[in-house]
Design a protein around this motif. Structure first.
Motif, mmCIF file in Angstrom:
data_model
loop_
_atom_site.group_PDB
_atom_site.id
_atom_site.type_symbol
_atom_site.label_atom_id
_atom_site.label_comp_id
_atom_site.label_asym_id
_atom_site.label_seq_id
_atom_site.Cartn_x
_atom_site.Cartn_y
_atom_site.Cartn_z
ATOM 1 N N ALA A 272 74.206 35.205 15.722
ATOM 2 C CA ALA A 272 75.598 35.213 16.171
ATOM 3 C C ALA A 272 76.108 33.777 16.094
ATOM 4 O O ALA A 272 75.532 32.882 16.722
ATOM 5 C CB ALA A 272 75.705 35.742 17.592
ATOM 6 N N ASP B 73 69.864 38.252 12.338
ATOM 7 C CA ASP B 73 70.469 38.540 13.638
ATOM 8 C C ASP B 73 71.006 37.272 14.306
ATOM 9 O O ASP B 73 70.730 36.990 15.472
ATOM 10 C CB ASP B 73 69.462 39.233 14.552
ATOM 11 C CG ASP B 73 70.128 39.907 15.754
ATOM 12 O OD1 ASP B 73 71.303 40.273 15.625
ATOM 13 O OD2 ASP B 73 69.475 40.041 16.803
ATOM 14 N N MET C 16 69.643 35.391 17.947
ATOM 15 C CA MET C 16 69.866 33.940 18.045
ATOM 16 C C MET C 16 71.367 33.650 18.065
ATOM 17 O O MET C 16 72.101 34.107 17.195
ATOM 18 C CB MET C 16 69.218 33.232 16.846
ATOM 19 C CG MET C 16 69.540 31.746 16.769
ATOM 20 S SD MET C 16 68.824 30.952 15.318
ATOM 21 C CE MET C 16 67.108 30.923 15.783
ATOM 22 N N ILE C 17 71.804 32.887 19.066
ATOM 23 C CA ILE C 17 73.208 32.468 19.152
ATOM 24 C C ILE C 17 73.298 30.984 18.803
ATOM 25 O O ILE C 17 72.574 30.163 19.376
ATOM 26 C CB ILE C 17 73.792 32.708 20.560
ATOM 27 C CG1 ILE C 17 73.598 34.177 20.979
ATOM 28 C CG2 ILE C 17 75.272 32.338 20.581
ATOM 29 C CD1 ILE C 17 74.068 34.479 22.390
ATOM 30 N N GLU D 208 80.192 40.249 25.626
ATOM 31 C CA GLU D 208 78.732 40.199 25.621
ATOM 32 C C GLU D 208 78.228 40.070 24.190
ATOM 33 O O GLU D 208 78.546 40.893 23.332
ATOM 34 C CB GLU D 208 78.121 41.442 26.282
ATOM 35 C CG GLU D 208 76.605 41.353 26.369
ATOM 36 C CD GLU D 208 75.985 42.417 27.255
ATOM 37 O OE1 GLU D 208 74.902 42.915 26.883
ATOM 38 O OE2 GLU D 208 76.574 42.751 28.298
ATOM 39 N N ILE D 209 77.466 39.025 23.941
ATOM 40 C CA ILE D 209 76.901 38.755 22.622
ATOM 41 C C ILE D 209 75.407 38.508 22.799
ATOM 42 O O ILE D 209 75.010 37.571 23.499
ATOM 43 C CB ILE D 209 77.573 37.535 21.958
ATOM 44 C CG1 ILE D 209 79.090 37.765 21.813
ATOM 45 C CG2 ILE D 209 76.947 37.232 20.599
ATOM 46 C CD1 ILE D 209 79.862 36.555 21.333
ATOM 47 N N GLN D 210 74.615 39.364 22.224
ATOM 48 C CA GLN D 210 73.158 39.269 22.316
ATOM 49 C C GLN D 210 72.677 39.076 23.770
ATOM 50 O O GLN D 210 71.847 38.228 24.072
ATOM 51 C CB GLN D 210 72.632 38.157 21.407
ATOM 52 C CG GLN D 210 72.881 38.429 19.931
ATOM 53 C CD GLN D 210 72.128 37.500 19.007
ATOM 54 O OE1 GLN D 210 71.340 36.660 19.443
ATOM 55 N NE2 GLN D 210 72.369 37.632 17.718
ATOM 56 N N GLY D 211 73.277 39.849 24.648
ATOM 57 C CA GLY D 211 72.846 39.845 26.042
ATOM 58 C C GLY D 211 73.443 38.752 26.903
ATOM 59 O O GLY D 211 73.183 38.697 28.107
ATOM 60 N N LYS D 212 74.277 37.882 26.316
ATOM 61 C CA LYS D 212 74.938 36.813 27.066
ATOM 62 C C LYS D 212 76.438 37.102 27.182
ATOM 63 O O LYS D 212 77.079 37.459 26.188
ATOM 64 C CB LYS D 212 74.737 35.456 26.383
ATOM 65 C CG LYS D 212 73.296 34.964 26.369
ATOM 66 C CD LYS D 212 72.825 34.564 27.744
ATOM 67 C CE LYS D 212 71.430 33.942 27.706
ATOM 68 N NZ LYS D 212 70.973 33.533 29.058
ATOM 69 N N ASP E 2 76.942 37.322 12.714
ATOM 70 C CA ASP E 2 77.922 37.977 13.579
ATOM 71 C C ASP E 2 78.867 36.873 14.042
ATOM 72 O O ASP E 2 78.490 36.015 14.850
ATOM 73 C CB ASP E 2 77.193 38.632 14.752
ATOM 74 C CG ASP E 2 78.127 39.358 15.692
ATOM 75 O OD1 ASP E 2 79.205 39.794 15.246
ATOM 76 O OD2 ASP E 2 77.777 39.498 16.881
#
Length: 228
Positions: A26, A24, A1-2, A84-88, A49
């Motif tokens: 960010a 998890d 989760m961002i 790149e943060i959690q796939g983004k 994060d």
């Protein structure tokens, strides 16, 4: 989760219910952390994060500047790069436009910090570079570095258009980078954007001590009632 956090201005308590609730996480702070010590970052990092860009208040005092750039936390700055943060892929543009450097759509007075220092009176040079205030000013070189890269999300402190105080240069940067979202802080209200179909990207204004998820939903809305 961002999650994207709007200007904290030294207070982070409102974030804990959200970052403690989920694993998890960010947490991306959109500038104006306005720290006096890095301790708040160390506490947040126990649950998330942590990433950030700087705002104009992050060079108002030496303590605010040192808390970010005088510690290991400078490695968590997203300014001027794509991470790149959690796939983004998230690109960062920290700081603000200032007339002494560049106030779009006017032509810039200086291209980069080295250019500025060549013309700056020596008594204003700070620690071998630009004055403390301008450590959070946007130079054309900041835009140039980013526009050669691709990203999914652009985070910035300044606003793009059509915000009443926004800058079209940020929209142009977003288009060149191919992003699908822009998140910005700086303006303490949660300005509601309507996205034209042809625009191709979503803009989210995360206001004062507010919090958004990656779908642009407000999880928390703060109201700036400080006596400034």
């Amino acid at each position: 989760m961002i999650l994207f956090a709007g200007d904290p201005h030294g207070s982070f308590d409102h974030l804990y219910p959200f970052i403690k609730e989920h694993k998890d996480v960010a947490l991306v702070i959109l500038g104006d952390l306005q720290l006096t010590t890095p301790e708040p970052l160390e506490k947040l990092a126990q649950y998330a994060d942590l990433w950030f860009i700087h705002g104009n208040h992050d060079s108002k005092t030496v303590a605010a500047f040192e808390s970010l750039w005088g510690t290991e936390w400078h490695t968590r700055s997203l300014h001027g790069r794509v991470q790149e943060i959690q796939g983004k892929r998230i690109a960062g543009l920290g700081g603000v436009f200032r007339g002494q450097i560049w106030m779009p759509p006017n032509k810039p007075l200086f291209f980069d910090p080295i250019h500025y220092c060549q013309y700056c009176p020596q008594e204003k040079i700070w620690r071998g570079g630009v004055p403390l205030r301008h450590r959070t000013s946007i130079f054309p070189s900041d835009i140039e570095v980013l526009e050669q890269q691709q990203a999914d999300i652009l985070i910035c402190h300044e606003a793009p258009k059509p915000h009443p105080s926004g800058f079209a240069i940020i929209n142009q940067l977003a288009e060149k980078m191919g992003v699908t979202q822009i998140y910005h802080g700086h303006h303490h209200e949660n300005f509601q954007y309507t996205t034209p179909a042809q625009q191709g990207y979503q803009i989210i204004n995360v206001g004062f001590r507010s919090l958004c998820d990656i779908q642009g939903n407000y999880l928390h809305i703060g109201v700036d009632d400080r006596n400034l």
